[in-house]
Motif scaffolding. Structure first.
Motif, PDB file in Angstrom:
ATOM      1  N   ARG A 179     -52.711  -6.382  26.300  1.00 24.15           N
ATOM      2  CA  ARG A 179     -51.812  -5.842  25.253  1.00 24.15           C
ATOM      3  C   ARG A 179     -52.453  -6.017  23.875  1.00 24.15           C
ATOM      4  O   ARG A 179     -52.503  -5.087  23.082  1.00 24.15           O
ATOM      5  CB  ARG A 179     -50.472  -6.587  25.320  1.00 24.15           C
ATOM      6  CG  ARG A 179     -49.480  -6.190  24.232  1.00 24.15           C
ATOM      7  CD  ARG A 179     -48.384  -7.249  24.108  1.00 24.15           C
ATOM      8  NE  ARG A 179     -48.962  -8.529  23.739  1.00 24.15           N
ATOM      9  CZ  ARG A 179     -48.731  -9.670  24.368  1.00 24.15           C
ATOM     10  NH1 ARG A 179     -47.922  -9.744  25.388  1.00 24.15           N
ATOM     11  NH2 ARG A 179     -49.323 -10.775  23.950  1.00 24.15           N
ATOM     12  N   ASP A 180     -52.957  -7.222  23.601  1.00 25.95           N
ATOM     13  CA  ASP A 180     -53.476  -7.512  22.265  1.00 25.95           C
ATOM     14  C   ASP A 180     -54.770  -6.771  21.965  1.00 25.95           C
ATOM     15  O   ASP A 180     -55.055  -6.482  20.806  1.00 25.95           O
ATOM     16  CB  ASP A 180     -53.680  -9.022  22.093  1.00 25.95           C
ATOM     17  CG  ASP A 180     -52.348  -9.761  22.111  1.00 25.95           C
ATOM     18  OD1 ASP A 180     -51.303  -9.113  21.917  1.00 25.95           O
ATOM     19  OD2 ASP A 180     -52.354 -10.994  22.332  1.00 25.95           O
ATOM     20  N   THR A 181     -55.578  -6.499  23.004  1.00 25.89           N
ATOM     21  CA  THR A 181     -56.858  -5.821  22.767  1.00 25.89           C
ATOM     22  C   THR A 181     -56.771  -4.336  23.090  1.00 25.89           C
ATOM     23  O   THR A 181     -57.724  -3.600  22.857  1.00 25.89           O
ATOM     24  CB  THR A 181     -57.964  -6.438  23.654  1.00 25.89           C
ATOM     25  OG1 THR A 181     -57.554  -6.341  25.034  1.00 25.89           O
ATOM     26  CG2 THR A 181     -58.204  -7.912  23.318  1.00 25.89           C
ATOM     27  N   GLN A 182     -55.613  -3.921  23.682  1.00 25.03           N
ATOM     28  CA  GLN A 182     -55.442  -2.512  24.091  1.00 25.03           C
ATOM     29  C   GLN A 182     -56.595  -2.053  24.979  1.00 25.03           C
ATOM     30  O   GLN A 182     -57.154  -0.963  24.788  1.00 25.03           O
ATOM     31  CB  GLN A 182     -55.259  -1.618  22.860  1.00 25.03           C
ATOM     32  CG  GLN A 182     -53.897  -1.826  22.197  1.00 25.03           C
ATOM     33  CD  GLN A 182     -52.749  -1.372  23.103  1.00 25.03           C
ATOM     34  OE1 GLN A 182     -52.572  -0.193  23.362  1.00 25.03           O
ATOM     35  NE2 GLN A 182     -51.957  -2.327  23.619  1.00 25.03           N
ATOM     36  N   THR A 183     -56.935  -2.902  25.947  1.00 25.19           N
ATOM     37  CA  THR A 183     -57.967  -2.564  26.938  1.00 25.19           C
ATOM     38  C   THR A 183     -57.433  -2.897  28.329  1.00 25.19           C
ATOM     39  O   THR A 183     -56.395  -3.547  28.466  1.00 25.19           O
ATOM     40  CB  THR A 183     -59.258  -3.392  26.739  1.00 25.19           C
ATOM     41  OG1 THR A 183     -58.912  -4.787  26.804  1.00 25.19           O
ATOM     42  CG2 THR A 183     -59.926  -3.100  25.405  1.00 25.19           C
TER      43      THR A 183
END
Ligand code: NAI
Length: 334
Positions: A315-319
């Protein structure tokens, strides 16, 4: 003989567990309680006619207590679960086992060092009659293998929620129950943000969709929508090779009135999962009295947090993040 339980953490869910065990279930009584908020703890003890202790550790060590329930705030689960393991007592810990995977791992190590399985984690969805029906149908093999799961977890509202909480506090339930349903671990996690509702507070991104894949390639989507504004709604559709299985909801009378048909749904989790909590605790009590743990283990608690951590990173890195688990120790293989 009745199981004598000591409960630490007399907050909302702690009190509901005292109430259910002492008034509805069989074979056990909560006889003692503890909480950092001593005044409140004493008032709870008075209400139920049980003993209040000055400290959770003292209560756990006491000869008056056979088994322990931990319902404190998350960061304090570890200290009490560890104290119960030291005392050689069965301990039921509300989810999550601990907020950090490392703390869960320490609990696993302590339990294995004691050479006896004692810990159960409060993943109550495994006891919900609907999820149990789904599991029985999947395990029957009648419909072939599961290929895709479409799930949703919607709350009416969620004051104070931040962007990290849908994964860590809500969808942690799907993370556990879907792994149990399918009987396999996850391989990857991803979290995407649809358009945000105007009802989201502050920086909260709501709704969110978590995608998981399993080792065998099953693809799962879980929608979390914590401000859905119509009620509490839990959905799970398991699409198999030759059939689709839908999670049933608790039954409610359908009313015809005012030119409409209305079937009420639950407003929150405490209502939706009341049977699950009752069954969960009755089975835990029965197992303690027979000298075993057969519910979600400390290992399941640990795996849940490893998964949640990966999904949070995604979620935080959008990967898309790969999830690595250690091999399950022999100790936890049933
Ligand atoms: P709450 O805030 O109502 O109660 C927490 C209690 O813990 C308070 O009475 C507080 O004074 C006490 N406490 C805090 N630090 C302590 C410490 N160091 N030692 C002893 N007591 C301490 O919270 P709530 O809603 O009752 O949640 C408690 C736990 O139950 C949480 O871990 C939560 O994740 C879990 N929970 C699980 C649910 C489920 O679906 N299975 C649903 C709701 C909560």
């Amino acid at each position: 003989e009745e199981l004598r339980i000591g409960l630490v953490g007399t907050g909302a869910i702690g009190r509901s567990h005292i109430e259910r065990i002492n008034t509805r279930l069989q074979g056990a009584k909560v006889v003692a309680c503890a909480d950092v908020n001593m005044d409140f703890c004493r008032s709870v003890a008075e209400k139920y006619g049980i003993q209040a202790y000055d400290s959770g550790e003292e209560m756990i060590a006491s000869d008056a207590v056979d088994a322990v329930i931990v319902t404190t705030l998350d960061p304090f689960h570890e200290q009490y679960v560890t104290a119960a393991i030291k005392a050689g007592k069965y301990v039921f810990c509300e989810k999550p086992l601990a907020p950090e995977a490392d703390a869960c791992r320490r609990i696993v190590e302590a339990e294995m060092a004691g050479k006896k399985q004692l810990v159960q984690v409060g993943f109550m969805r495994r006891y919900d009659p609907g999820y149990r029906q789904l599991k029985a149908l999947i395990d029957s093999g009648k419909y072939g293998l599961p290929l895709m799961l479409h799930c949703a977890h919607r709350n009416y509202d969620a004051p104070g929620f931040t962007t990290s909480m849908p994964v860590e506090n809500s969808m942690i339930h799907e993370i556990d129950v879907l792994r149990w349903l399918l009987g396999e671990n996850y391989k990857t996690a991803e979290v995407v943000f649809p358009k945000t509702t105007r009802n989201a507070e502050g920086e909260l991104r709501d709704p969110q969709i978590m995608y998981l894949t399993t080792e065998s390639g099953v693809r799962i989507d879980v929608e979390s929508f914590v401000n859905c504004r119509y009620g509490y709604d839990i959905k799970c559709e398991v699409v198999c090779e030759e059939g689709s299985l839908n999670l049933p909801e608790p039954a409610n009378t359908m009313v015809r009135s005012n030119d409409s048909r209305i079937t009420p749904i639950c407003h929150d989790w405490s209502e939706r999962f009341i049977d699950a909590y009752n069954i969960e605790f009755q089975e835990w009590i029965n197992a303690c009295r027979e000298g075993r743990v057969d519910g979600p283990s400390a290992w399941d608690g640990y795996v849940g947090q490893v998964t949640a951590k990966a999904a949070s990173k995604a979620r935080d890195t959008q990967t898309v993040v790969n999830i690595e688990y250690e091999e399950m120790p022999e100790f936890y293989k049933k």
